[in-house]
Write a protein that holds these residues in place. Structure first.
Motif, PDB file in Angstrom:
ATOM      1  N   ARG A 163     -63.489  11.126  16.311  1.00 52.37           N
ATOM      2  CA  ARG A 163     -62.196  11.578  15.782  1.00 52.37           C
ATOM      3  C   ARG A 163     -61.835  12.951  16.350  1.00 52.37           C
ATOM      4  O   ARG A 163     -60.696  13.196  16.728  1.00 52.37           O
ATOM      5  CB  ARG A 163     -62.294  11.756  14.262  1.00 52.37           C
TER       6      ARG A 163
ATOM      7  N   PHE B  63     -63.496   6.773   5.510  1.00 51.27           N
ATOM      8  CA  PHE B  63     -62.405   5.889   5.098  1.00 51.27           C
ATOM      9  C   PHE B  63     -61.107   6.474   5.621  1.00 51.27           C
ATOM     10  O   PHE B  63     -61.097   7.574   6.164  1.00 51.27           O
ATOM     11  CB  PHE B  63     -62.348   5.809   3.560  1.00 51.27           C
ATOM     12  N   ASP B  64     -60.007   5.752   5.369  1.00 52.16           N
ATOM     13  CA  ASP B  64     -58.718   6.283   5.810  1.00 52.16           C
ATOM     14  C   ASP B  64     -58.323   7.490   4.951  1.00 52.16           C
ATOM     15  O   ASP B  64     -58.857   7.698   3.857  1.00 52.16           O
ATOM     16  CB  ASP B  64     -57.649   5.176   5.729  1.00 52.16           C
ATOM     17  N   GLU B  65     -57.379   8.256   5.490  1.00 47.61           N
ATOM     18  CA  GLU B  65     -56.922   9.506   4.883  1.00 47.61           C
ATOM     19  C   GLU B  65     -56.525   9.363   3.402  1.00 47.61           C
ATOM     20  O   GLU B  65     -56.856  10.199   2.568  1.00 47.61           O
ATOM     21  CB  GLU B  65     -55.694   9.919   5.699  1.00 47.61           C
ATOM     22  N   GLU B  66     -55.806   8.256   3.102  1.00 47.68           N
ATOM     23  CA  GLU B  66     -55.314   8.024   1.739  1.00 47.68           C
ATOM     24  C   GLU B  66     -56.472   7.849   0.761  1.00 47.68           C
ATOM     25  O   GLU B  66     -56.482   8.421  -0.326  1.00 47.68           O
ATOM     26  CB  GLU B  66     -54.457   6.737   1.690  1.00 47.68           C
ATOM     27  N   THR B  67     -57.441   7.015   1.152  1.00 46.98           N
ATOM     28  CA  THR B  67     -58.575   6.721   0.275  1.00 46.98           C
ATOM     29  C   THR B  67     -59.384   7.987   0.016  1.00 46.98           C
ATOM     30  O   THR B  67     -59.750   8.293  -1.124  1.00 46.98           O
ATOM     31  CB  THR B  67     -59.469   5.632   0.926  1.00 46.98           C
TER      32      THR B  67
END
Ligand code: TMP
Length: 216
Positions: free
Chosen positions: A142, A192-196
């Motif tokens: 990332r 995990f994704d940003e939202e989670t």
């Protein structure tokens, strides 16, 4: 309240600290968002020296002392005055990064780093630390993706260029610190994704800062 965000490269700290500041501001908290190294004008210059990939030959103790110089300036100029005004300070990296990167990563004496922080420099301990944890391979991928996208960050890639084993030691260091102080350091799975991840961060802040039920 003094809240710090920590994690390896590419753990998403910067995104999550912005979300946290937004959440707390909505709840009526007056927040100061800042970072180390580089939270002051002098610190920005120290940051440039520290992260310049051309400085691969920097002595580890010189590196440690530059991080501490940045920290003292930042505390005196930004963190302590904000806390004295009753504001909530959200800081992207603090003392735990020095223990993990210079101690676990570079191999400097960890007891000496603790002693410098607590006994000699009397640096305050954060009230809460959010540790965003994920495998180093994922984090580095990332981080490099971001560096490739924003070419100017290449000037700050000295740590990203470190070998995998360095980053693995840093991660282990963070997890060891969290195990030793599970009340202050809250580990959040950042794979995990940003939202989670954001939801978990807000849940932690709800429990510890805004005093709301955890599953709201
Ligand atoms: P950042 O990219 O998260 O702003 O952090 C800059 C780099 O500085 C990161 O690679 C971690 C490193 N660092 C240390 O090695 N020791 C420290 O004490 C701090 C605050 C950061």
């Amino acid at each position: 309240m003094f809240i710090t965000f920590e994690g390896i490269e590419g753990s998403g700290k910067t995104t999550q600290i912005h979300r946290a500041a937004h959440f707390l501001a909505e709840k009526g908290f007056s927040c100061v968002m800042t970072r180390e190294p580089g939270g002051t004008e002098i610190g920005v210059k120290i940051r440039r020296i520290l992260l310049d990939p051309g400085h691969a030959g920097m002595d580890p103790t010189a590196e440690l002392l530059l991080y501490l110089a940045d920290r003292i300036q930042h505390l005196e100029e930004v963190v302590l005055p904000a806390l004295a005004r009753g504001e909530t300070v959200l800081c992207d990296r603090f003392t735990d990064a020095t223990v993990t990167y210079q101690g676990y990563g570079r191999g400097l004496d960890i007891a000496l780093i603790h002693a410098l922080h607590s006994d000699i420099l009397k640096i305050p301990v954060p009230d809460l630390t959010i540790l965003l944890d994920l495998p180093v391979e994922t984090g580095l991928a990332r981080a490099w993706e971001r560096i490739e996208k924003n070419g100017h960050h290449k000037r700050e890639s000295r740590f990203e260029e470190e070998v995998l084993s360095f980053h693995k030691r840093v991660r282990q260091g963070y997890l060891a610190l969290a195990q030793a102080d599970p009340v202050r350091i809250r580990v959040i799975d950042a794979d995990f994704d940003e939202e989670t991840v954001g939801r978990e961060v807000i849940r932690e802040l709800s429990m510890r800062v805004t005093g709301e039920p955890k599953n709201r």
